[in-house]
Write an enzyme that holds these catalytic residues in place. Structure first.
Site, PDB file in Angstrom:
ATOM      1  N   ASP A  71       0.875  -1.162   0.000  1.00  0.00           N
ATOM      2  CA  ASP A  71       0.000   0.000   0.000  1.00  0.00           C
ATOM      3  C   ASP A  71       0.926   1.229   0.000  1.00  0.00           C
ATOM      4  O   ASP A  71       2.118   1.112   0.318  1.00  0.00           O
ATOM      5  CB  ASP A  71      -0.867  -0.050   1.269  1.00  0.00           C
ATOM      6  N   LEU A  72       0.403   2.370  -0.371  1.00  0.00           N
ATOM      7  CA  LEU A  72       1.258   3.572  -0.423  1.00  0.00           C
ATOM      8  C   LEU A  72       1.168   4.399   0.869  1.00  0.00           C
ATOM      9  O   LEU A  72       2.111   4.461   1.659  1.00  0.00           O
ATOM     10  CB  LEU A  72       0.846   4.441  -1.625  1.00  0.00           C
ATOM     11  N   ASP A  73      -0.018   5.017   1.049  1.00  0.00           N
ATOM     12  CA  ASP A  73      -0.188   5.963   2.157  1.00  0.00           C
ATOM     13  C   ASP A  73      -0.084   5.249   3.495  1.00  0.00           C
ATOM     14  O   ASP A  73      -0.888   4.371   3.806  1.00  0.00           O
ATOM     15  CB  ASP A  73      -1.560   6.650   2.052  1.00  0.00           C
ATOM     16  N   THR A  83       1.989   9.814   4.382  1.00  0.00           N
ATOM     17  CA  THR A  83       1.056  10.810   3.861  1.00  0.00           C
ATOM     18  C   THR A  83      -0.278  10.755   4.594  1.00  0.00           C
ATOM     19  O   THR A  83      -1.104  11.652   4.415  1.00  0.00           O
ATOM     20  CB  THR A  83       0.810  10.563   2.361  1.00  0.00           C
ATOM     21  N   LYS A 121      -8.734   5.394   6.482  1.00  0.00           N
ATOM     22  CA  LYS A 121      -7.521   4.854   5.865  1.00  0.00           C
ATOM     23  C   LYS A 121      -7.880   3.777   4.844  1.00  0.00           C
ATOM     24  O   LYS A 121      -8.648   2.865   5.143  1.00  0.00           O
ATOM     25  CB  LYS A 121      -6.575   4.293   6.926  1.00  0.00           C
ATOM     26  N   GLY A 122      -7.323   3.909   3.658  1.00  0.00           N
ATOM     27  CA  GLY A 122      -7.583   2.932   2.599  1.00  0.00           C
ATOM     28  C   GLY A 122      -8.867   3.188   1.827  1.00  0.00           C
ATOM     29  O   GLY A 122      -9.165   2.504   0.860  1.00  0.00           O
ATOM     30  N   ARG A 125     -11.242   8.693  -2.101  1.00  0.00           N
ATOM     31  CA  ARG A 125     -11.532  10.102  -1.792  1.00  0.00           C
ATOM     32  C   ARG A 125     -13.031  10.348  -1.642  1.00  0.00           C
ATOM     33  O   ARG A 125     -13.480  10.911  -0.654  1.00  0.00           O
ATOM     34  CB  ARG A 125     -10.960  10.969  -2.925  1.00  0.00           C
ATOM     35  N   SER A 180      -2.753   0.768  -4.290  1.00  0.00           N
ATOM     36  CA  SER A 180      -3.235   1.906  -3.501  1.00  0.00           C
ATOM     37  C   SER A 180      -4.574   2.415  -4.010  1.00  0.00           C
ATOM     38  O   SER A 180      -4.844   2.385  -5.212  1.00  0.00           O
ATOM     39  CB  SER A 180      -2.209   3.044  -3.594  1.00  0.00           C
ATOM     40  N   ALA A 181      -5.379   2.931  -3.082  1.00  0.00           N
ATOM     41  CA  ALA A 181      -6.652   3.545  -3.459  1.00  0.00           C
ATOM     42  C   ALA A 181      -6.445   4.957  -3.993  1.00  0.00           C
ATOM     43  O   ALA A 181      -7.358   5.567  -4.546  1.00  0.00           O
ATOM     44  CB  ALA A 181      -7.574   3.596  -2.233  1.00  0.00           C
ATOM     45  N   SER A 182      -5.234   5.471  -3.830  1.00  0.00           N
ATOM     46  CA  SER A 182      -4.988   6.885  -4.162  1.00  0.00           C
ATOM     47  C   SER A 182      -4.873   7.129  -5.657  1.00  0.00           C
ATOM     48  O   SER A 182      -4.204   6.388  -6.372  1.00  0.00           O
ATOM     49  CB  SER A 182      -3.716   7.361  -3.473  1.00  0.00           C
ATOM     50  N   ASN A 203      -3.437   9.792  -6.545  1.00  0.00           N
ATOM     51  CA  ASN A 203      -2.189  10.568  -6.592  1.00  0.00           C
ATOM     52  C   ASN A 203      -0.956   9.666  -6.485  1.00  0.00           C
ATOM     53  O   ASN A 203       0.169  10.170  -6.367  1.00  0.00           O
ATOM     54  CB  ASN A 203      -2.154  11.567  -5.429  1.00  0.00           C
ATOM     55  N   LYS A 212     -11.130  -0.903  -1.249  1.00  0.00           N
ATOM     56  CA  LYS A 212     -10.848  -1.831  -0.150  1.00  0.00           C
ATOM     57  C   LYS A 212     -11.994  -1.694   0.852  1.00  0.00           C
ATOM     58  O   LYS A 212     -12.482  -0.581   1.031  1.00  0.00           O
ATOM     59  CB  LYS A 212      -9.518  -1.454   0.518  1.00  0.00           C
ATOM     60  N   GLU A 269       0.059  -3.483   4.541  1.00  0.00           N
ATOM     61  CA  GLU A 269      -1.039  -2.525   4.696  1.00  0.00           C
ATOM     62  C   GLU A 269      -1.044  -1.865   6.067  1.00  0.00           C
ATOM     63  O   GLU A 269      -0.776  -2.525   7.069  1.00  0.00           O
ATOM     64  CB  GLU A 269      -2.374  -3.286   4.557  1.00  0.00           C
ATOM     65  N   ASP A 270      -1.390  -0.586   6.102  1.00  0.00           N
ATOM     66  CA  ASP A 270      -1.531   0.087   7.401  1.00  0.00           C
ATOM     67  C   ASP A 270      -3.002   0.249   7.795  1.00  0.00           C
ATOM     68  O   ASP A 270      -3.291   0.758   8.879  1.00  0.00           O
ATOM     69  CB  ASP A 270      -0.873   1.479   7.381  1.00  0.00           C
TER      70      ASP A 270
HETATM   71  C1  BG6 Z   1      -5.654   5.837   0.475  1.00  0.00           C
HETATM   72  C2  BG6 Z   1      -5.644   6.637   1.753  1.00  0.00           C
HETATM   73  O1  BG6 Z   1      -4.384   5.304   0.256  1.00  0.00           O
HETATM   74  O2  BG6 Z   1      -5.983   6.676  -0.621  1.00  0.00           O
HETATM   75  C3  BG6 Z   1      -6.968   7.348   1.955  1.00  0.00           C
HETATM   76  O3  BG6 Z   1      -5.418   5.758   2.856  1.00  0.00           O
HETATM   77  C4  BG6 Z   1      -7.276   8.201   0.716  1.00  0.00           C
HETATM   78  O4  BG6 Z   1      -6.896   8.152   3.111  1.00  0.00           O
HETATM   79  C5  BG6 Z   1      -7.256   7.318  -0.531  1.00  0.00           C
HETATM   80  O5  BG6 Z   1      -8.563   8.803   0.844  1.00  0.00           O
HETATM   81  C6  BG6 Z   1      -7.505   8.114  -1.797  1.00  0.00           C
HETATM   82  O6  BG6 Z   1      -6.449   9.007  -2.000  1.00  0.00           O
HETATM   83  P1  BG6 Z   1      -6.433  10.199  -3.044  1.00  0.00           P
HETATM   84  O7  BG6 Z   1      -4.973  10.615  -3.050  1.00  0.00           O
HETATM   85  O8  BG6 Z   1      -6.877   9.644  -4.347  1.00  0.00           O
HETATM   86  O9  BG6 Z   1      -7.346  11.250  -2.532  1.00  0.00           O
HETATM   87 MG    MG Z   2      -2.622   3.141   3.702  1.00  0.00          MG
END
Ligand code: BG6
Ligand code: MG
Length: 219
Positions: free
Chosen positions: A10-12, A18, A46-47, A50, A115-117, A119, A146, A170-171
């Site tokens: 996982d990233l964040d 972050t 977390k996870g 957005r 990652s769910a992000s 970014n 997730k 994973e955190d």
């Molecule tokens: C996850 C984070 O990795 O990504 C969440 O744990 C975050 O807190 C999610 O909401 C989405 O991230 P982003 O960068 O697309 O807003």
């Molecule tokens: Mg995470």
């Protein structure tokens, strides 16, 4: 043949801290509509994607917003988040992560990011570690968040590695749940109290090696 052929990170909160910036940005956004977001609530975000995070915060605050308003709020949060992470560099990698990734690569174990992000790619570039991953699956590629295992299943499939030879780091409790739902081993990075469902919980990657992984998950 190595018992574990793929490690997905996982990233964040696993590769880089972050999670604290996501919290700051959400807390400030919530303040804007008069709601005080707590750290306990943040743990539940977390996870979570957005838009799903925003939905949760609005439901806790008892506020209803239209689809258009939600889009604007999510964009506002992301603008602040991007400002907060803009100075992230290689120095922000969490201790031991780089060494562990390099060890995996030297052993021929594949590496993935899950990652769910949305970014994720930008952050990996800033950290200077994009080239350490065989596969990167982020929030732009998945449709189910997730604890659905989609993100990890996609990563393992792209690496042609079966789930039972894959470990996920994973955190987030939801991330651990996703890994287990996908038939993979889960290593929680953080507190035992939040990540009790994992096969193994570690505080961080300092001194952590492939050998300690295999020994501790008793393969
Ligand atoms: C996850 C984070 O990795 O990504 C969440 O744990 C975050 O807190 C999610 O909401 C989405 O991230 P982003 O960068 O697309 O807003
Ligand atoms: Mg995470």
């Amino acid at each position: 043949m190595l018992p574990i052929s793929l490690c997905i990170f996982d990233l964040d909160g696993v590769i880089v801290d972050t999670a604290k910036y996501h919290f700051l940005a959400w807390r400030n956004l919530a303040k804007g509509f008069g709601y005080d977001l707590t750290e306990e609530q943040n743990e539940k975000l977390k996870g979570v994607s957005r838009i799903d995070s925003l939905d949760l915060i609005l439901s806790w605050a008892g506020i209803e917003k239209s689809g258009e308003e939600k889009k604007l709020l999510a964009a506002k949060k992301n603008d602040e988040y991007l400002l907060l992470i803009k100075n992230i560099t290689h120095r922000d990698l969490l201790p031991g992560v780089h060494e562990f990734l390099r060890q995996l690569i030297s052993l021929g174990v594949k590496t993935g990011l899950g990652s769910a992000s949305k970014n994720a790619k930008v952050i990996l570039e800033q950290l200077g570690v994009s080239n350490l991953f065989d596969v990167i699956v982020d929030g732009n590629m998945t449709t189910k968040g997730k604890p659905n295992p989609e993100v990890f299943i996609m990563g393992a499939a792209m690496c042609l590695v079966p789930p039972n030879r894959t470990v996920v780091f994973e955190d987030a409790a939801k991330g651990v749940e996703a890994a287990k739902a996908g038939g993979m081993y889960a290593v929680g990075v953080g507190n035992e109290s939040d990540l009790g469902e994992a096969d193994l919980v570690i505080e961080g990657f300092e001194g952590f090696t492939y050998q300690s992984l295999i020994k501790k998950i008793a393969i």
